[in-house]
Write a protein that holds these residues in place. Structure first.
Motif, mmCIF file in Angstrom:
data_model
loop_
_atom_site.group_PDB
_atom_site.id
_atom_site.type_symbol
_atom_site.label_atom_id
_atom_site.label_comp_id
_atom_site.label_asym_id
_atom_site.label_seq_id
_atom_site.Cartn_x
_atom_site.Cartn_y
_atom_site.Cartn_z
ATOM 1 N N THR A 64 8.446 3.330 10.583
ATOM 2 C CA THR A 64 8.593 3.481 9.141
ATOM 3 C C THR A 64 7.376 2.854 8.474
ATOM 4 O O THR A 64 6.947 1.768 8.847
ATOM 5 N N HIS A 65 6.824 3.569 7.492
ATOM 6 C CA HIS A 65 5.709 3.035 6.701
ATOM 7 C C HIS A 65 6.249 2.657 5.317
ATOM 8 O O HIS A 65 6.843 3.486 4.633
ATOM 9 N N LEU A 66 6.055 1.403 4.947
ATOM 10 C CA LEU A 66 6.495 0.899 3.647
ATOM 11 C C LEU A 66 5.261 0.528 2.828
ATOM 12 O O LEU A 66 4.309 -0.037 3.357
ATOM 13 N N ARG A 67 5.290 0.825 1.532
ATOM 14 C CA ARG A 67 4.192 0.436 0.649
ATOM 15 C C ARG A 67 4.799 -0.115 -0.631
ATOM 16 O O ARG A 67 5.666 0.525 -1.235
ATOM 17 N N PHE A 68 4.355 -1.303 -1.010
ATOM 18 C CA PHE A 68 4.879 -1.939 -2.219
ATOM 19 C C PHE A 68 3.876 -2.957 -2.733
ATOM 20 O O PHE A 68 2.863 -3.237 -2.094
ATOM 21 N N TYR A 69 4.189 -3.517 -3.907
ATOM 22 C CA TYR A 69 3.323 -4.521 -4.536
ATOM 23 C C TYR A 69 4.072 -5.847 -4.647
ATOM 24 O O TYR A 69 5.229 -5.887 -5.063
ATOM 25 N N VAL A 112 -8.115 -15.582 -12.083
ATOM 26 C CA VAL A 112 -8.708 -16.863 -11.698
ATOM 27 C C VAL A 112 -8.169 -18.001 -12.567
ATOM 28 O O VAL A 112 -7.970 -19.120 -12.076
ATOM 29 N N THR A 113 -7.890 -17.726 -13.828
ATOM 30 C CA THR A 113 -7.396 -18.768 -14.747
ATOM 31 C C THR A 113 -5.965 -19.187 -14.422
ATOM 32 O O THR A 113 -5.661 -20.368 -14.292
ATOM 33 N N SER A 114 -5.063 -18.210 -14.267
ATOM 34 C CA SER A 114 -3.643 -18.523 -14.044
ATOM 35 C C SER A 114 -3.305 -18.721 -12.566
ATOM 36 O O SER A 114 -2.332 -19.382 -12.236
ATOM 37 N N GLY A 115 -4.066 -18.087 -11.685
ATOM 38 C CA GLY A 115 -3.741 -18.118 -10.257
ATOM 39 C C GLY A 115 -2.751 -17.048 -9.841
ATOM 40 O O GLY A 115 -2.405 -16.934 -8.667
ATOM 41 N N ASN A 116 -2.296 -16.232 -10.805
ATOM 42 C CA ASN A 116 -1.340 -15.170 -10.500
ATOM 43 C C ASN A 116 -2.043 -14.022 -9.782
ATOM 44 O O ASN A 116 -3.203 -13.720 -10.057
ATOM 45 N N ALA A 117 -1.320 -13.371 -8.877
ATOM 46 C CA ALA A 117 -1.907 -12.278 -8.105
ATOM 47 C C ALA A 117 -0.907 -11.149 -7.907
ATOM 48 O O ALA A 117 0.303 -11.371 -7.863
ATOM 49 N N VAL A 118 -1.448 -9.949 -7.795
ATOM 50 C CA VAL A 118 -0.677 -8.784 -7.380
ATOM 51 C C VAL A 118 -1.356 -8.284 -6.111
ATOM 52 O O VAL A 118 -2.563 -8.038 -6.097
ATOM 53 N N VAL A 119 -0.567 -8.156 -5.036
ATOM 54 C CA VAL A 119 -1.099 -7.778 -3.742
ATOM 55 C C VAL A 119 -0.380 -6.513 -3.261
ATOM 56 O O VAL A 119 0.852 -6.456 -3.276
ATOM 57 N N GLU A 120 -1.164 -5.527 -2.839
ATOM 58 C CA GLU A 120 -0.591 -4.308 -2.277
ATOM 59 C C GLU A 120 -0.336 -4.533 -0.789
ATOM 60 O O GLU A 120 -1.221 -4.984 -0.061
ATOM 61 N N TYR A 121 0.885 -4.243 -0.356
ATOM 62 C CA TYR A 121 1.244 -4.339 1.061
ATOM 63 C C TYR A 121 1.521 -2.952 1.610
ATOM 64 O O TYR A 121 2.237 -2.155 0.994
ATOM 65 N N SER A 122 0.944 -2.688 2.783
ATOM 66 C CA SER A 122 1.221 -1.474 3.532
ATOM 67 C C SER A 122 1.741 -1.956 4.887
ATOM 68 O O SER A 122 1.014 -2.591 5.647
ATOM 69 N N VAL A 123 3.017 -1.674 5.171
ATOM 70 C CA VAL A 123 3.686 -2.236 6.344
ATOM 71 C C VAL A 123 4.113 -1.094 7.277
ATOM 72 O O VAL A 123 4.753 -0.138 6.846
ATOM 73 N N TYR A 124 3.748 -1.233 8.540
ATOM 74 C CA TYR A 124 4.123 -0.263 9.569
ATOM 75 C C TYR A 124 5.108 -0.955 10.518
ATOM 76 O O TYR A 124 4.752 -1.930 11.162
ATOM 77 N N VAL A 125 6.327 -0.430 10.561
ATOM 78 C CA VAL A 125 7.398 -1.073 11.309
ATOM 79 C C VAL A 125 7.956 -0.132 12.368
ATOM 80 O O VAL A 125 8.380 0.986 12.050
#
Length: 191
Positions: free
Chosen positions: A46-51, A175-188
């Motif tokens: 299964t391939h999952l993609r999320f943020y 950089v100021t707040s340290g908040n991040a959004v990361v895209e994950y692509s997961v192969y299970v």
């Protein structure tokens, strides 16, 4: 005496038979060992993609520093800092997009030379056919790399006996707040 000798003789024959059986069997190569189906059917991928939304500032942070060494604040990598997270996982990069689950676990700064995090996460899904299923990640996340790869080490629900890998790409980082959004692509791989 004859009875004792007869019992000894019988025991010796049984022992000898077990010895011959045990040591005359050739071990099977791993490719020939039958794999149990565990009652779950055929293995699939299964391939999952999320943020992943990591919010460390503001009134409702989803990642909280819970431990630090006396030298953590002086370290350019934050070495020794440990954060517990409950980050939303969404369908798109906008925090208001559809909620698919939560990333729950911890990350710790484990490198003195570069930003390198030890990630121990459960991706807990709350929607659709994966509802109440979990994918577990344990690995190194090198913040300086464009793409970071971490192993899938297990799972539950639909993802029982899971194995595979996750690729993380930073979508945005403030950089100021340290908040991040990361895209994950997961192969299970799972049953």
């Amino acid at each position: 005496m004859a009875g004792l000798l007869s019992k000894f003789h019988s025991a010796f024959i049984i022992f000898f038979f077990l010895f011959v059986v045990a040591f005359s069997t050739k071990p099977q190569p791993p490719s020939e060992i039958p794999r149990p189906a565990f009652g779950f059917g055929k293995e699939k991928m299964t391939h999952l993609r999320f943020y992943f939304h990591d919010i460390v500032s503001g009134p409702n942070p989803t990642a909280v520093l819970v431990a630090a060494a006396s030298s953590t604040n002086k370290s350019r990598t934050g070495f020794g800092g440990v954060s517990i997270i409950d980050d939303p996982l969404t369908e798109g990069p906008d925090p208001k997009s559809k909620l698919l689950g939560r990333a729950q676990g911890l990350y710790a700064s484990a490198s003195q030379e570069e930003v390198g995090l030890l990630m121990a996460l459960n991706f807990v899904f709350v929607d659709g056919k994966y509802n109440q299923s979990i994918v577990s990640i344990l690995g190194r996340n090198s913040g300086v790399s464009k793409v970071r790869e971490m192993p899938v080490v297990g799972g539950s629900g639909i993802f029982r006996f899971a194995r595979g890998y996750a690729k993380a790409r930073t979508h945005t980082f403030n950089v100021t707040s340290g908040n991040a959004v990361v895209e994950y692509s997961v192969y299970v791989m799972h049953y």
